[in-house]
Design an enzyme around this catalytic site. Structure first.
Site, PDB file in Angstrom:
ATOM      1  N   VAL A 120      53.437  50.273-111.820  1.00  0.00           N
ATOM      2  CA  VAL A 120      52.745  51.087-110.820  1.00  0.00           C
ATOM      3  C   VAL A 120      53.261  50.799-109.408  1.00  0.00           C
ATOM      4  O   VAL A 120      53.596  51.709-108.652  1.00  0.00           O
ATOM      5  CB  VAL A 120      51.221  50.843-110.886  1.00  0.00           C
ATOM      6  N   ASP A 180      55.200  40.405-104.681  1.00  0.00           N
ATOM      7  CA  ASP A 180      54.865  39.980-106.033  1.00  0.00           C
ATOM      8  C   ASP A 180      54.915  38.455-106.087  1.00  0.00           C
ATOM      9  O   ASP A 180      55.814  37.836-105.498  1.00  0.00           O
ATOM     10  CB  ASP A 180      55.848  40.579-107.046  1.00  0.00           C
ATOM     11  N   ARG A 187      60.953  38.128-110.476  1.00  0.00           N
ATOM     12  CA  ARG A 187      60.882  39.585-110.389  1.00  0.00           C
ATOM     13  C   ARG A 187      61.417  40.077-109.044  1.00  0.00           C
ATOM     14  O   ARG A 187      62.186  41.038-108.982  1.00  0.00           O
ATOM     15  CB  ARG A 187      59.431  40.033-110.578  1.00  0.00           C
ATOM     16  N   THR A 221      45.006  45.140-114.838  1.00  0.00           N
ATOM     17  CA  THR A 221      43.613  44.834-115.173  1.00  0.00           C
ATOM     18  C   THR A 221      43.475  44.933-116.689  1.00  0.00           C
ATOM     19  O   THR A 221      43.082  45.980-117.223  1.00  0.00           O
ATOM     20  CB  THR A 221      42.640  45.809-114.477  1.00  0.00           C
ATOM     21  N   THR A 274      43.127  49.923-112.467  1.00  0.00           N
ATOM     22  CA  THR A 274      42.033  50.534-113.217  1.00  0.00           C
ATOM     23  C   THR A 274      40.843  49.577-113.291  1.00  0.00           C
ATOM     24  O   THR A 274      40.987  48.421-113.681  1.00  0.00           O
ATOM     25  CB  THR A 274      42.488  50.894-114.636  1.00  0.00           C
ATOM     26  N   CYS A 298      46.497  51.872-120.576  1.00  0.00           N
ATOM     27  CA  CYS A 298      45.472  52.833-120.160  1.00  0.00           C
ATOM     28  C   CYS A 298      44.528  53.206-121.296  1.00  0.00           C
ATOM     29  O   CYS A 298      43.385  52.777-121.309  1.00  0.00           O
ATOM     30  CB  CYS A 298      46.137  54.109-119.602  1.00  0.00           C
ATOM     31  N   ARG A 311      52.779  46.064-123.312  1.00  0.00           N
ATOM     32  CA  ARG A 311      51.406  45.648-123.019  1.00  0.00           C
ATOM     33  C   ARG A 311      50.418  46.315-123.984  1.00  0.00           C
ATOM     34  O   ARG A 311      50.435  47.518-124.166  1.00  0.00           O
ATOM     35  CB  ARG A 311      51.037  46.034-121.573  1.00  0.00           C
TER      36      ARG A 311
END
Length: 425
Positions: A15, A33, A38, A89, A124, A264, A335
């Site tokens: 995202v 981050d 990364r 999340t 989220t 999601c 994920r």
């Protein structure tokens, strides 16, 4: 919108990175981050998520006036005035919301928060989380007062990993703010990069709730066709054939059965259910849909076991190959992948199980799931092949050869020629 405002994007994953790149085309942006590796990779124009346009990333990193600075140093955020939080999340093992990354980000921002700053959450959450869970942390750490000294907003992310058509700027953005003036400012900020337009929600809670129901709705619809697959399996009816016939009606919603994972659909409904139960209402439809979808991996594995038994195969030591481990096709994101459920169930029968996914990062899979994946060349003999993820690359495999060698082929995605498979969802 004041073009001189400096933005900080907190979290550079699926995202945050695309968001940082787009904003950096018009504003000065710090992409932050806590993962130093990364940050180093991105500075070398390496993106393991495959979500970034590397040409755009190179352009904004090298920009002189606006542009993007990538950092893992909290002190670099001190000059920012708008902070956008895009941390994950997830849910825990008991399927409860895990707010630790979100609260940790809030604590960190509380250290650098100044008067008139704005914190926007994209992660989220359940309705009320921003103001009931995150704001108190910001107030406590910063010593500032909400809606007096600093302000907040919520704009739910709608990133679809692996989708190169419906990208960030082409998806309408829901926005909200903690006061009418701040809501307008946040809406204008996003409108400056989102070509599809924005929708200003009347409150932060409404924006949070809109995100929760978007994915809960899809989850419930998929659970319905998954339940149909369970029913039609007992009737010896091909579910795909049934759906194709039903889809000839103009208002039929053409959802497909399959594994439901990811960041999601497989997670967000639990956030909504958690909040609902905390208020004394148990959501029957949402949770029943989750139960069905969470059990599809076990159904696939047990169906395969029954097919092996029917062929008089010895289950203990039988060899299985699972094709795909990402939660969706043509994407490296693992994920909350539900392919792991198939793997664990087959292993519980003492089968030898190999996993192959040319998209997924082998180190991530090994670290997170304890699985050493194999490469997609020179496959050995297997008793069963399970196509779990519809990567385009898998279309090139020699399924006819697999069958000639005696392998059972189970297609969970109805992806390959039905004449080449023994069963499918």
């Amino acid at each position: 919108m004041n073009m001189k405002k400096q933005l900080a994007i907190i979290g550079l994953g699926y995202v945050g990175l695309p968001l940082a790149i787009e904003f950096a085309k018009k504003y000065k942006v710090i992409g932050f981050d806590t993962n130093e590796e990364r940050v180093a990779e991105l500075n070398q124009l390496k993106d393991r998520t495959n979500e970034a346009n590397l040409d755009d990333l190179k352009t904004v990193i090298s920009a002189s006036e606006m542009g993007l600075t990538l950092s893992a140093n909290l002190a670099d955020l001190a000059t920012c005035t708008i902070y956008i939080v895009t941390v994950p999340t997830p849910i825990d093992q008991l399927k409860r919301p895990d707010l630790q990354p979100l609260l940790a980000a809030s604590k960190m921002l509380g250290i650098v928060l100044k008067a008139d700053d704005i914190v926007i959450y994209e992660s989220t959450v359940y309705p009320g989380c921003t103001e009931e869970d995150c704001v108190p942390v910001l107030e406590k750490i910063s010593g500032l007062k909400y809606n007096v000294d600093f302000f907040c907003g919520y704009s739910p992310e709608r990133i679809n990993p692996g989708d190169k058509i419906n990208t960030l700027t082409k998806i309408k953005k829901v926005t909200s703010g903690s006061t009418p003036a701040i809501a307008t400012e946040i809406d204008q900020l996003y409108a400056s990069i989102i070509t599809a337009g924005t929708h200003l929600a009347p409150s932060i809670k409404v924006a949070e709730a809109s995100k929760a129901i978007e994915n809960a709705q899809r989850d419930v619809n998929i659970s319905f066709v998954n339940e149909l697959a369970l029913i039609f399996d007992r009737m010896d009816i091909d579910t795909t054939d049934v759906l194709a016939a039903a889809a000839t009606k103009w208002n039929f919603l053409n959802y497909k059965p399959g594994l439901v994972g990811g960041h999601c659909i497989g997670v967000d409904p639990y956030y909504l259910a958690h909040k609902s139960e905390s208020l004394g209402y148990k959501p029957e439809v949402i949770l029943s849909g989750r139960r069905i979808n969470d059990n599809m991996g076990m159904f696939v594995a047990n169906k395969v076991i029954k097919m092996l038994v029917a062929r008089d195969k010895v289950i203990n030591g039988a060899k299985a190959l699972i094709l795909g481990f990402a939660f969706k096709e043509n994407c490296p994101d693992t994920r909350n992948t539900r392919v792991i459920d198939i793997y664990k169930e087959l292993k519980s029968f003492s089968m030898q199980v190999d996993v192959c996914d040319p998209w997924a990062n082998p180190e991530d899979v090994r670290t997170e799931y304890g699985i050493q994946m194999i490469k997609d060349n020179g496959f050995k003999h297997y008793d069963v092949i399970i196509l779990a993820v519809a990567h385009q690359r898998f279309l090139k495999l020699d399924y006819a050869g697999f069958r000639e060698s005696g392998a059972i082929i189970f297609d969970t995605k109805s992806f390959i020629d039905r004449d080449l498979v023994d069963a499918r969802l």
